[in-house]
Design an enzyme around this catalytic site. Structure first.
Site, PDB file in Angstrom:
ATOM      1  N   GLU A   1      20.139  45.445  60.905  1.00  0.00           N
ATOM      2  CA  GLU A   1      20.490  46.492  61.871  1.00  0.00           C
ATOM      3  C   GLU A   1      22.002  46.651  61.967  1.00  0.00           C
ATOM      4  O   GLU A   1      22.511  47.769  62.116  1.00  0.00           O
ATOM      5  CB  GLU A   1      19.909  46.154  63.244  1.00  0.00           C
ATOM      6  CG  GLU A   1      20.031  47.280  64.273  1.00  0.00           C
ATOM      7  CD  GLU A   1      21.362  47.316  65.024  1.00  0.00           C
ATOM      8  OE1 GLU A   1      21.658  48.340  65.667  1.00  0.00           O
ATOM      9  OE2 GLU A   1      22.107  46.313  64.967  1.00  0.00           O
ATOM     10  N   GLU A   2      22.716  45.530  61.868  1.00  0.00           N
ATOM     11  CA  GLU A   2      24.162  45.572  62.053  1.00  0.00           C
ATOM     12  C   GLU A   2      24.899  46.262  60.908  1.00  0.00           C
ATOM     13  O   GLU A   2      26.085  46.545  61.021  1.00  0.00           O
ATOM     14  CB  GLU A   2      24.711  44.148  62.243  1.00  0.00           C
ATOM     15  CG  GLU A   2      24.194  43.424  63.492  1.00  0.00           C
ATOM     16  CD  GLU A   2      24.645  44.061  64.794  1.00  0.00           C
ATOM     17  OE1 GLU A   2      25.384  45.065  64.741  1.00  0.00           O
ATOM     18  OE2 GLU A   2      24.292  43.549  65.866  1.00  0.00           O
TER      19      GLU A   2
ATOM     20  N   HIS B   1      16.176  43.053  66.130  1.00  0.00           N
ATOM     21  CA  HIS B   1      16.747  42.722  64.823  1.00  0.00           C
ATOM     22  C   HIS B   1      17.211  41.274  64.800  1.00  0.00           C
ATOM     23  O   HIS B   1      17.646  40.721  65.806  1.00  0.00           O
ATOM     24  CB  HIS B   1      17.889  43.673  64.440  1.00  0.00           C
ATOM     25  CG  HIS B   1      19.067  43.691  65.362  1.00  0.00           C
ATOM     26  ND1 HIS B   1      20.094  42.774  65.287  1.00  0.00           N
ATOM     27  CD2 HIS B   1      19.402  44.528  66.387  1.00  0.00           C
ATOM     28  CE1 HIS B   1      21.015  43.052  66.205  1.00  0.00           C
ATOM     29  NE2 HIS B   1      20.611  44.106  66.897  1.00  0.00           N
TER      30      HIS B   1
ATOM     31  N   ASP C   1      23.125  40.303  71.727  1.00  0.00           N
ATOM     32  CA  ASP C   1      22.826  41.312  70.695  1.00  0.00           C
ATOM     33  C   ASP C   1      22.198  40.650  69.474  1.00  0.00           C
ATOM     34  O   ASP C   1      22.907  40.281  68.542  1.00  0.00           O
ATOM     35  CB  ASP C   1      24.120  42.021  70.321  1.00  0.00           C
ATOM     36  CG  ASP C   1      23.936  43.137  69.312  1.00  0.00           C
ATOM     37  OD1 ASP C   1      22.794  43.573  69.108  1.00  0.00           O
ATOM     38  OD2 ASP C   1      24.946  43.557  68.714  1.00  0.00           O
TER      39      ASP C   1
ATOM     40  N   GLU D   1      16.617  47.678  71.623  1.00  0.00           N
ATOM     41  CA  GLU D   1      17.700  47.060  72.377  1.00  0.00           C
ATOM     42  C   GLU D   1      18.462  48.039  73.268  1.00  0.00           C
ATOM     43  O   GLU D   1      18.528  49.237  73.008  1.00  0.00           O
ATOM     44  CB  GLU D   1      18.689  46.387  71.436  1.00  0.00           C
ATOM     45  CG  GLU D   1      19.459  47.344  70.542  1.00  0.00           C
ATOM     46  CD  GLU D   1      20.377  46.622  69.585  1.00  0.00           C
ATOM     47  OE1 GLU D   1      21.105  45.707  70.034  1.00  0.00           O
ATOM     48  OE2 GLU D   1      20.378  46.958  68.391  1.00  0.00           O
TER      49      GLU D   1
ATOM     50  N   ASP E   1      19.520  39.975  62.509  1.00  0.00           N
ATOM     51  CA  ASP E   1      20.901  39.743  62.069  1.00  0.00           C
ATOM     52  C   ASP E   1      21.888  39.922  63.215  1.00  0.00           C
ATOM     53  O   ASP E   1      21.593  40.589  64.223  1.00  0.00           O
ATOM     54  CB  ASP E   1      21.262  40.668  60.910  1.00  0.00           C
ATOM     55  CG  ASP E   1      21.227  42.146  61.280  1.00  0.00           C
ATOM     56  OD1 ASP E   1      20.324  42.537  62.060  1.00  0.00           O
ATOM     57  OD2 ASP E   1      22.088  42.916  60.800  1.00  0.00           O
TER      58      ASP E   1
ATOM     59  N   HIS F   1      29.326  41.863  70.037  1.00  0.00           N
ATOM     60  CA  HIS F   1      30.358  41.940  68.999  1.00  0.00           C
ATOM     61  C   HIS F   1      31.692  41.357  69.463  1.00  0.00           C
ATOM     62  O   HIS F   1      32.680  41.457  68.729  1.00  0.00           O
ATOM     63  CB  HIS F   1      30.567  43.373  68.502  1.00  0.00           C
ATOM     64  CG  HIS F   1      29.357  43.985  67.883  1.00  0.00           C
ATOM     65  ND1 HIS F   1      29.406  45.081  67.038  1.00  0.00           N
ATOM     66  CD2 HIS F   1      28.031  43.681  67.962  1.00  0.00           C
ATOM     67  CE1 HIS F   1      28.180  45.409  66.653  1.00  0.00           C
ATOM     68  NE2 HIS F   1      27.330  44.569  67.209  1.00  0.00           N
TER      69      HIS F   1
END
Length: 447
Positions: free
Chosen positions: A168-169, A101, A134, A196, A103, A406
Site C-alpha cells: 500500500e505504501e 495493509h 499506520d 484505514e 507494509d 510516517h
C-alpha cells in the site's frame, strides 16, 4: 491501650485479595492482546524490502487460533495477500470486507527514542513502533474483535472477510488493486469495505468517505545558456522560478483556507515541491559562472474528488508551464478521481447508505464519539474498491492521539488500542447481523 488493628484489617485484606484474584484473568487477557500486537509490530515489513514471509506466517497462525478459513493469494510473485474468512449463516447476503495493509514506510532509526521495530512500551503505556498507527493496529484490532465475538458465542449472518494486503505504501498495485480486480474478489460478493483512517488529536473519531488523488507533475523550462554575470530574459531558471512562485501563491491560498478552518485539509488542492533539478555539473559540484539551459521541478499534487479538474489543467498549461515561456509539463502519475460516468469517487454519508448509519450507531454503542465526515488527505487502498462502485469507509479508532503516521517516534497508547478493539467488536456485530428492513436477504445493488 486500644485493640490490635490487625484484626480490623483482616476483612479488608481478604477483600482486596479477592479483587486481585478476580481481576487477574482480565489483566492477563489484556496483556496477551498487547503481546500479540507487539509481535506483529516487531516484524520488519518496511519498504523497500518488507519481510512478507514472516508477516504471512504470523497472520496465518492468528487465523488458526481463531478457527478462521484462510488462503494466501499471490497475484504478484512474493507479494502475498492473506485473506481470512468467517462464514456467515446466510451466504446469499453481501459480505463485509475489513482491509488492512501489512507494509510500512522506512524509518530513520537514529531519530527514534526507541527502536522502530522494538514495540517498546513506556511508562505512559505508549507503544512505540513503525506501523503502530499506520496500520498494523487496525489489522490486529480486526482479529482481536473477532476473538471477542467468538468467545461470546456470536455467529454472523453475513460472511466476514479480513484482508492483509502488501505494498500500500508504494501504490497498492500488487496488493489491493490486484485483489479488487480478481475473480476471487467477485466471488466474495462484497457489500461494504472498511479501510484505514487517521488518528484524531481530540476525542472524536475520524471517518473518511473519499480521498484525494495524487498527481505527480514535472515542469521543465529551457533557454539559452549564458554567462553567470549577465541578466537574460526568458532564461531557463528565471522562467521556472516564475512558475514556482505562482504555484507557491496558489498553495498559500489553499493552505489559508485550512488554517482559517474554512475547509479541511482533504478538501483543498495541495502542492508540494518534490525536487528541483538544474545546473551544469563539474568535478567539484556545479559550474558557478554558467547559467544552465534547462531546469525542472517536480510537484506532488493532491486533489479532492470535487475539484474542478478542467480549471486546474488549464492553469497548469497557461500559467505554470506556458509554451510561450519555453516550458513543458508532464504527469508522472495521475490518480483517478471520478468513475466512468464522471461522478466523484465518494461514499454517501447519509441515510441513503445504511452502512454509514450502521457504522455511526455501532461506534456510539461502544461509547465512541464521531467528528464531521472527511475526505482523506492522502491516498489509501480504499480507492481500488470505490472504483468498483462499492461503498468504502476509512476508519482507524485512535482518539486523543497525535497524528504520527510516517513520522519519527510513531506510537499508539495501549489503552486507546484496547478501546479500538471494543469499537470494532461493535461494528462487526452490527455489520454482519444486518439485513434490509422487511427482507430476508438483499443484493449488493440494493445496498
Amino acid at each position: 491501650m486500644g485493640k490490635p488493628l490487625s484484626f480490623n484489617l483482616l476483612p479488608l485484606f481478604f477483600h482486596c485479595l479477592l479483587l486481585l484474584v478476580s481481576a487477574s484473568p482480565i489483566q492477563d487477557e489484556q496483556s496477551n492482546i498487547i503481546s500479540r500486537f507487539q509481535l506483529y509490530l516487531q516484524i520488519n515489513t518496511s519498504q523497500p524490502s518488507p519481510d512478507y514471509h514472516k508477516s504471512t506466517q504470523f497472520l496465518l497462525s492468528q487465523s488458526l487460533s481463531l478457527s478462521l478459513e484462510s488462503q494466501v493469494l499471490e497475484f504478484v510473485h512474493r507479494k502475498p495477500i492473506v485473506l481470512l474468512k468467517w462464514p456467515g449463516s446466510d451466504p446469499s447476503l453481501p459480505s463485509i470486507l475489513l482491509n488492512s495493509h501489512t507494509d510500512v514506510v522506512p524509518s530513520e532509526h537514529s531519530k527514534w527514542l526507541h527502536p522502530p521495530f522494538g514495540s517498546h512500551i513506556d511508562e505512559q503505556g505508549n507503544i512505540f513502533a513503525r506501523g503502530s498507527q499506520d496500520m498494523k493496529c487496525v489489522g490486529m484490532q480486526y482479529l482481536e474483535a473477532v476473538r471477542k465475538l467468538k468467545s461470546s458465542g456470536f455467529h454472523p449472518k453475513r460472511t466476514l472477510y479480513i484482508s492483509f494486503v502488501p505494498d500500500e505504501e508504494i501504490g497498492g498495485f500488487a496488493g489491493a488493486q490486484k485483489l479488487a480486480s480478481s475473480d476471487v474478489f467477485k466471488d466474495m460478493n462484497v457489500g461494504i469495505v472498511l479501510d484505514e483512517g487517521l488518528a484524531s488529536p481530540n476525542e472524536n473519531y475520524r471517518l473518511f468517505y473519499g480521498e484525494r488523488a495524487a498527481w505527480m507533475l514535472v515542469i521543465k523550462s529551457s533557454g539559452a545558456p549564458g554567462h553567470g554575470a549577465k541578466l537574460y530574459d526568458n532564461s531557463a531558471m528565471e522562467n521556472l522560478f516564475m512558475s514556482i512562485e505562482s504555484i507557491r501563491r496558489f498553495r498559500a491560498s489553499q493552505f489559508d483556507l485550512v488554517k482559517a478552518g474554512v475547509k479541511a485539509e482533504g478538501e483543498v488542492i495541495s502542492f508540494n515541491m518534490a525536487f528541483l533539478k538544474s545546473g551544469t555539473p563539474s568535478p567539484t559540484g556545479f559550474v558557478m559562472n554558467l547559467q544552465p539551459s534547462e531546469a525542472e521541478a517536480g510537484f506532488d499534487i493532491r486533489i479532492p474528488p470535487m475539484a474542478n479538474l478542467e480549471s486546474l489543467e488549464k492553469r497548469i498549461a497557461e500559467e505554470w508551464a506556458p509554451a510561450s515561456r519555453n516550458m513543458t509539463f508532464e504527469f508522472r502519475g495521475k490518480g483517478i478521481l471520478h468513475d466512468d460516468l464522471g461522478r466523484p469517487l465518494v461514499t454517501a454519508t447519509d441515510s441513503s447508505n445504511p452502512w454509514w448509519t450502521l457504522l455511526e450507531e455501532a461506534i456510539k454503542q461502544a461509547n465512541g464519539k464521531i467528528g464531521k465526515p472527511e475526505i482523506f488527505p492522502a491516498s489509501t487502498d480504499a480507492r481500488s474498491f470505490r472504483l468498483l462502485g462499492l461503498p468504502a469507509i476509512g476508519f482507524s479508532p485512535m482518539a486523543n492521539t497525535p497524528i504520527l503516521l510516517h513520522d519519527h517516534n510513531e506510537f499508539l497508547n495501549q489503552a486507546e488500542y484496547l478501546k479500538g478493539i471494543d469499537v470494532y467488536e461493535s461494528i462487526i456485530r452490527a455489520y454482519t447481523s444486518y439485513t434490509s428492513p422487511g427482507r430476508h436477504g438483499d443484493s449488493r445493488d440494493e445496498l
